[in-house]
Enzyme design. Sequence first.
Site, PDB file in Angstrom:
ATOM      1  N   SER A  98       0.832  -1.200   0.000  1.00  0.00           N
ATOM      2  CA  SER A  98       0.000   0.000   0.000  1.00  0.00           C
ATOM      3  C   SER A  98       0.875   1.262   0.000  1.00  0.00           C
ATOM      4  CB  SER A  98      -0.967  -0.044   1.183  1.00  0.00           C
ATOM      5  OG  SER A  98      -2.001   0.897   1.027  1.00  0.00           O
ATOM      6  N   ASP A 212      -9.867  -5.390  -4.063  1.00  0.00           N
ATOM      7  CA  ASP A 212      -9.351  -4.297  -3.236  1.00  0.00           C
ATOM      8  C   ASP A 212     -10.290  -3.081  -3.293  1.00  0.00           C
ATOM      9  OD1 ASP A 212      -7.852  -2.308  -1.963  1.00  0.00           O
ATOM     10  OD2 ASP A 212      -5.955  -3.053  -2.764  1.00  0.00           O
ATOM     11  N   HIS A 240      -7.518  -5.836   0.133  1.00  0.00           N
ATOM     12  CA  HIS A 240      -6.293  -5.038   0.257  1.00  0.00           C
ATOM     13  C   HIS A 240      -5.192  -5.771   1.031  1.00  0.00           C
ATOM     14  CE1 HIS A 240      -4.201  -1.276  -0.195  1.00  0.00           C
ATOM     15  NE2 HIS A 240      -4.096  -1.053   1.105  1.00  0.00           N
TER      16      HIS A 240
END
Length: 259
Positions: A98, A212, A240
């Site tokens: 991320s 996601d 995610h």
Amino acid sequence: MGYFVAVESGVKLYVEDLNPESSKTIVFLHGWPLSHKQFEYQFDFLPFMGYRCIGIDWRGFGESDKPKDGYDFEQLADDIRKVVDALQLDNFTLVGHSTGGAIAIRYMSRHGFGVSKLVLVDAAAPVGFTEETAADFLTQTLNDRPKMMREVTENFFFQYITGPFSDWFFQMGLQAAGWSTAAIIITLRDETLYADLPKIHVPALIVHGVHDKVIPFAQAHELNQLIKNSQLVPFHYSGHGPFWEEREKFNELLRQFIG
């Protein structure tokens, strides 16, 4: 073992370092607003397969110091370089999840030192948050951060998570400072990484959960097109967090990619 590395006067980062005698090193950069502990299910497995696993809490997060500033990608990448130099790391694999993926990309374009392979996991790149998403996160962070973190937890995973797991994940996010949590939201809103991508010259593995809700899967395709010598592996049963949601597949893929 865990220890602290000074990256500037008054700022020390926490480093978790497992199996330091191994020459096959993986450095993990966590996501916002988490810590190295998100990679627990990699640290449970990979050191026993012969890898040295290093988790770094960025400034403002986890067990690291929490100064009032320094939360742009440039400074965060420079912090990682300081840790790399202090530990005399070379020929390692850099894994970024991320926002950690965005920091890894900036590290590659700004330094690149020591990295032989790059793994981007649901990376917040080439763009991070839209104006609308950032405004919502900022308002919540500065007024009711626990509520914001609860919503992050609920939207993070595609797979079912238990109550105790949710509580553990929630508390990890609250280890960060409020000001650093907010500062990263602004960075994700204001900074892009398009100019960094052509400067990546090592083999890159792009992993992204198809479901996601935080960083759209379409961005993984964009990274795949813009980073030469990259391969994209979709995770069909993940949101995610493929490092947990499909941890066996994720760990095995890391092993195969690193060799």
